[in-house]
Enzyme design. Structure first.
Site, PDB file in Angstrom:
ATOM      1  N   CYS A 338       9.405  -5.322  44.161  1.00 56.71           N
ATOM      2  CA  CYS A 338       8.613  -5.814  43.028  1.00 56.71           C
ATOM      3  C   CYS A 338       9.855  -6.921  42.411  1.00 56.71           C
ATOM      4  CB  CYS A 338       8.290  -4.697  42.124  1.00 56.71           C
ATOM      5  SG  CYS A 338       7.235  -5.247  40.557  1.00 56.71           S
ATOM      6  N   HIS A 435       4.843  -0.467  45.072  1.00 59.29           N
ATOM      7  CA  HIS A 435       5.425   0.643  44.902  1.00 59.29           C
ATOM      8  C   HIS A 435       4.855   1.557  45.254  1.00 59.29           C
ATOM      9  CE1 HIS A 435       7.834  -1.259  41.494  1.00 59.29           C
ATOM     10  NE2 HIS A 435       6.705  -1.869  41.155  1.00 59.29           N
TER      11      HIS A 435
END
Length: 492
Positions: A338, A435
């Site tokens: 991310c 994630h």
């Protein structure tokens, strides 16, 4: 429609174990055949989870939902504050980003969110037998009582009785509980039904006199003393206080694979590391500021960030960029997740000034990609497969920005036919927006085998989490008067 039973676990302070107490109680009562629901009116955490309807809630409430055997809902945590700086936070209401506020502004406006909180509480309770509510921080912070929606303000508005939890491991638990009683205003004090002691080490009978003192000085009955639960650190953590504790622990010190993670000031979704920490062949080390990244790392992992540009600047200020570039030049492996993925690219542009003054900053340049931040947040659960091996993955995205460039033509995974992530030409540097990738056992084992051949352990991560929740539930049931707690909840 009947009103479900409800009880609220508040604490004498932050990090006294409220989240895991609620998770364990949720699992305990669910095993008794009750339809149990978790709820937290307001949470402050950069460890978030994506819900099936495209919203986000605190990671702790997602774990509590799992303990109940439920899918996570945005209504389980209607107000989520995600700190972006020392004085400001992104405000998420019922799963959606509302705005960014400075602390003083939020303090003045939080009372207006009570309507949404009560709406979510009512929705969560529908069809349920029992709602277990988690407070935030402490009701003893009476300077924050005006407009409160996190503790007593909610409890009184929703007519939910309260249990106060104290942490004996940090010391001063008698003063904490008696002091909490002393500073509460009478109407708030009146809805407290009892207290419990958490994280006891050693012989609990040695604290019998302490219980008598607390009960005499507060009038509250004790619901029990919970001994320290050794597997607590194996469950997903909620906030940076949990991370501080885990950073002091080096798992698998003599393990064949050493993974190092720079401790970014605004680190987010650090539960990505949990499956790796549980691998016996892997050492995961959180590197604190003022320490260099170890030269013998098998992998440097850049985690998620709530403020990518600011954390990139902090990384450079620590000199970690030099360590990472040297590691990569020597053929070392680097992974970015991310915000960490965005840092690995050539540039990060913020034309709308989302994270600060509008402009563009240089990334680490290890991936031939560029990122443009935008106001639209992407929050979604994803399934797909590894682009090279076809191994199945299930993960989620929570991020601002879009990343493009030549290295995205070598994606990490493919999700519903759409590629995600990027690989460097030599395959040593990888980035992804996903994630939760490491929770997929087969994918994680194949990934680790590509780093060190003898790391395979057969860890079934999801099954281990379930077993740990069951163990936590049994632990609480053995040491708390859960029948009295349920009776208090039903008497609301």
């Amino acid at each position: 429609m009947s009103t479900p039973a409800a009880i609220m676990i508040q604490g004498t302070g932050s990090n006294v174990g409220k989240s895991l107490l609620v998770a364990g109680l949720c699992r305990h009562f669910a095993r008794q055949g009750l339809a149990v629901r978790p709820f937290k009116p307001q949470n402050m955490s950069n460890n978030a989870a994506a819900t099936a309807d495209g919203g986000e809630i605190g990671r702790a409430q997602a774990l509590q939902a799992r303990a109940c055997g439920l899918a996570a809902s945005v209504h389980m945590n209607p107000v989520l504050l995600k700190p972006e700086s020392e004085t400001g936070a992104q405000v998420i209401v019922q799963g959606r980003r509302l705005t960014t506020m400075r602390a003083r502004e939020y303090g003045e406006r939080k009372g207006a969110l009570l309507e949404a909180v009560l709406e979510s509480f009512a929705l969560i309770g529908q069809g349920g037998d029992l709602v277990i509510v988690e407070g935030a921080g402490s009701p003893a912070e009476v300077n924050l009582r005006a407009g409160d929606i996190a503790n007593m303000g909610f409890a009184r508005a929703a007519s939910v009785p309260v249990i106060i939890a104290g942490d004996i491991d940090r010391g001063g638990v008698i003063a904490s509980l008696v002091g909490c009683h002393a500073v509460l205003e009478p109407a708030d004090r009146a809805i407290v039904r009892g207290y419990l002691i958490n994280r006891m080490r050693g012989d609990a009978s040695l604290f019998d006199d302490g219980l008598a003192i607390i009960t005499r000085m507060t009038g509250w009955p004790s619901l029990g003393i919970v001994p320290h639960f050794s597997r607590a650190g194996d469950l997903p953590a909620e906030d940076s206080l949990d991370l501080d504790m885990r950073a002091r622990l080096v798992t698998g010190g003599d393990a064949p694979l050493r993974i190092v993670v720079p401790r970014l000031p605004r680190i987010a979704n650090f539960d990505d590391l949990d499956p790796l920490r549980l691998e016996p062949g892997v050492s995961v080390e959180m590197i604190s500021p003022a320490q260099p990244l170890p030269r013998d790392a098998g992998l440097i992992l850049l985690p998620g960030s709530k403020a990518t540009v600011a954390d990139l600047a902090a990384l450079r200020a620590e000199g970690w960029d030099i360590d990472i570039l040297a590691h990569a030049r020597q053929g070392g492996r680097v992974v970015g997740i991310c915000g960490g993925y965005q840092m690995l690219g050539r540039t990060i542009a913020d034309p709308d000034g989302i994270e600060g003054p509008p402009g563009t900053v240089a990334g680490l340049g290890l991936l031939e990609v560029d990122t443009v931040l935008s106001p639209d947040k992407r929050v979604i659960q994803r399934t797909g497969h590894d682009a090279l091996t076809g191994e199945a993955v299930a993960a989620y995205e929570i991020h601002l920005g879009r990343t493009t460039g030549p290295d995205t033509e070598r994606p990490l995974v493919v999700l519903d036919g759409v590629p995600d992530g990027a690989r460097s030409a030599n395959g040593c540097v990888t980035g992804t927006y996903l994630h939760g990738l490491f929770t997929a056992d087969a994918w994680r084992q194949r990934f680790l085998a590509g780093l060190v051949a003898d790391t395979s352990s057969g860890l079934a991560y999801d099954r281990y989490v379930e077993e740990t929740l069951d163990a936590l539930a049994s632990h609480l049931a053995a040491h708390l008067d859960t029948e009295q707690l349920l009776a208090m909840a039903r008497a609301r």
